[in-house]
Write a protein that holds these residues in place. Structure first.
Motif, PDB file in Angstrom:
ATOM      1  N   ASP A 159      -3.759  -2.186  -2.402  1.00 37.47           N
ATOM      2  CA  ASP A 159      -2.964  -3.094  -1.573  1.00 37.47           C
ATOM      3  C   ASP A 159      -3.799  -3.630  -0.422  1.00 37.47           C
ATOM      4  O   ASP A 159      -4.478  -2.882   0.286  1.00 37.47           O
ATOM      5  CB  ASP A 159      -1.747  -2.340  -1.035  1.00 37.47           C
TER       6      ASP A 159
ATOM      7  N   HIS B 127       9.898   0.520   7.801  1.00 41.10           N
ATOM      8  CA  HIS B 127       8.705  -0.312   7.961  1.00 41.10           C
ATOM      9  C   HIS B 127       8.912  -1.732   7.453  1.00 41.10           C
ATOM     10  O   HIS B 127       8.199  -2.648   7.849  1.00 41.10           O
ATOM     11  CB  HIS B 127       7.509   0.329   7.253  1.00 41.10           C
ATOM     12  N   ASP B 128       9.891  -1.924   6.595  1.00 39.71           N
ATOM     13  CA  ASP B 128      10.290  -3.255   6.122  1.00 39.71           C
ATOM     14  C   ASP B 128      11.760  -3.441   6.497  1.00 39.71           C
ATOM     15  O   ASP B 128      12.606  -2.663   6.054  1.00 39.71           O
ATOM     16  CB  ASP B 128      10.093  -3.353   4.611  1.00 39.71           C
TER      17      ASP B 128
ATOM     18  N   THR C  32       1.755   9.116   1.702  1.00 32.57           N
ATOM     19  CA  THR C  32       3.143   8.863   1.305  1.00 32.57           C
ATOM     20  C   THR C  32       3.409   9.336  -0.116  1.00 32.57           C
ATOM     21  O   THR C  32       4.491   9.846  -0.413  1.00 32.57           O
ATOM     22  CB  THR C  32       3.496   7.374   1.428  1.00 32.57           C
TER      23      THR C  32
ATOM     24  N   TYR D 231       5.508   6.446   7.116  1.00 34.02           N
ATOM     25  CA  TYR D 231       5.832   5.530   6.017  1.00 34.02           C
ATOM     26  C   TYR D 231       6.266   6.328   4.789  1.00 34.02           C
ATOM     27  O   TYR D 231       5.704   7.380   4.491  1.00 34.02           O
ATOM     28  CB  TYR D 231       4.607   4.682   5.643  1.00 34.02           C
TER      29      TYR D 231
ATOM     30  N   THR E  49       0.096  -5.725   2.423  1.00 33.15           N
ATOM     31  CA  THR E  49       1.091  -5.088   3.298  1.00 33.15           C
ATOM     32  C   THR E  49       0.593  -3.766   3.865  1.00 33.15           C
ATOM     33  O   THR E  49       1.395  -2.960   4.318  1.00 33.15           O
ATOM     34  CB  THR E  49       2.402  -4.850   2.528  1.00 33.15           C
TER      35      THR E  49
ATOM     36  N   TYR F 212       6.289   2.064   0.328  1.00 30.57           N
ATOM     37  CA  TYR F 212       4.917   1.968   0.808  1.00 30.57           C
ATOM     38  C   TYR F 212       4.051   2.948   0.017  1.00 30.57           C
ATOM     39  O   TYR F 212       4.514   4.040  -0.348  1.00 30.57           O
ATOM     40  CB  TYR F 212       4.849   2.303   2.297  1.00 30.57           C
TER      41      TYR F 212
ATOM     42  N   ARG G 237      -6.080   2.051  -0.639  1.00 27.45           N
ATOM     43  CA  ARG G 237      -5.781   1.012   0.336  1.00 27.45           C
ATOM     44  C   ARG G 237      -7.060   0.252   0.672  1.00 27.45           C
ATOM     45  O   ARG G 237      -8.123   0.844   0.825  1.00 27.45           O
ATOM     46  CB  ARG G 237      -5.197   1.625   1.608  1.00 27.45           C
TER      47      ARG G 237
END
Length: 378
Positions: free
Chosen positions: A234, A48-49, A24, A15, A237, A19, A205
């Motif tokens: 997050d 990823h999107d 990342t 990613y 997502t 992201y 996360r």
């Protein structure tokens, strides 16, 4: 869109921005930092999107995204990613892989003449069940395959490297401990404070490996009605899914606890300016960029006694370490740190900034890369 015929460095990971995770962000800040210093940098990653472009330039870095076929747990199946990374590596002097990554072994085999640098961030962690145990074993094998071919292995610290499941493989390669990049988050306003009571913060996360339920239990056992717990990160997502429903159930009807969602930009500075103690209750962690950024803002952290994540506290003496999955020890450490005098907070801030701030991480990467290239030419 025009692109160079050759790149100095191709970065490969799963990613990439937009992201957000510790891995990342470490990859992004290193890639963008090198690009700002004149290096030609490409990134090969998952798309990823599906709304993201297959190729774009982000802050001087050429980002190439491979389409995916399916999602499995925290990762994707993307046969095109190894091929994309291999093609870019053939046009590059260095291939810099960020692991863990299930395609690592395949990409390492396709690197051709590029020097191979592996940054090994953490052993992959999945909730315990037979399928996940096999998945963790399989990723370990492909990571070991890549490490065996590496000209250089980078970890956040020697402590993290020695504590890894794949340490027997890492120790046979040239190792360079380089701490993850940490951004100075000073200068915010305490806009998230709600009264004068103790404010505890977590940022990261919202996933099982962060151990947030133990923080919530620790906080709820602290009966001060004026205390507040801010949980930022997050959960909408996040790769592999979030345990937000479990955490909301843990929080129950305690109005002192607030889930802020993902924070970006100035809101991150405001978050640090609004808290008195930072908590990182992870059950799997390799460094904890967020705890160091809290330190650099003068906020003492409570972290868990795990290889890698304990290193910033141990190296600076700023903060406290507690066993994983121990709400009582977590609560006691938070209450203790809440009483830390301002002069001790300032001393901790200075120590953390000296050790982890500025461009030291970028200087170390650039020097290591130049040494590799110099050796290949000679």
């Amino acid at each position: 869109m025009l692109q160079p015929d050759r790149f100095d460095v191709t970065v490969m990971l799963d990613y990439y921005t937009p992201y957000v995770s510790g891995l990342t962000e470490a990859a992004r800040l290193t890639a963008e930092g090198l690009a700002a210093r004149g290096w030609k940098v490409a990134v090969a990653c998952y798309q990823h999107d599906p709304e993201l472009p297959r190729h774009e330039v982000v802050n001087g870095v050429h980002v190439f995204r491979a389409p995916v076929l399916a999602r499995i747990s925290r990762g994707f199946i993307s046969p095109q990613l190894p091929l994309l990374a291999g093609r870019l590596a053939a046009r590059s002097d260095i291939l810099h892989m960020h692991l863990p990554n299930p395609e690592a072994g395949f990409v390492a085999a396709l690197r051709r003449r590029a020097r191979l640098v592996v940054t090994y961030h953490i052993d992959v962690f999945l909730p315990d069940n037979p399928v996940n145990r096999f998945g963790m074993w399989a990723v370990d094998q492909t990571c070991k395959s890549a490490v065996r071919k590496a000209d250089l292995v980078i970890t956040n610290s020697e402590d993290q490297a020695h504590g890894s499941r794949i340490w027997p493989t890492i120790k046979r390669r040239r190792l360079a401990p380089i701490s993850s990049p940490c951004v100075d988050r000073n200068g915010g306003t305490p806009s998230m404070r709600d009264g004068d009571g103790l404010h505890v913060g977590f940022m990261g996360r919202i996933t099982v490996d962060k151990g947030i339920e133990y923080l919530i239990r620790a906080f709820r056992s602290h009966d001060d009605p004026d205390a507040r717990l801010l949980i930022a990160g997050d959960y909408a997502t996040v790769a592999g899914g979030s345990n937000i429903d479990q955490l909301r159930a843990e929080a129950g009807d305690d109005s002192r606890i607030r889930f802020t969602g993902l924070l970006r930009g100035e809101a991150v500075r405001d978050f640090y300016a609004s808290i008195d103690v930072f908590a990182l209750p992870s059950i799997s962690e390799s460094f904890g960029i967020v705890q160091v950024e809290a330190m650099m803002a003068g906020i003492p952290p409570v972290s868990t006694e795990l290889p890698g994540s304990r290193y910033p506290v141990a190296a600076t003496g700023f903060g406290r370490l507690v066993p994983p999955r121990d709400p009582d020890a977590l609560r006691e450490a938070i209450v203790e740190l809440a009483r830390m005098p301002a002069e001790d907070r300032e001393a901790g801030r200075e120590a953390a900034t000296k050790l982890f701030g500025g461009d030291a991480f970028l200087d170390a990467h650039e020097e290591a890369f130049r040494q590799l290239l110099s050796g290949s030419r000679s």
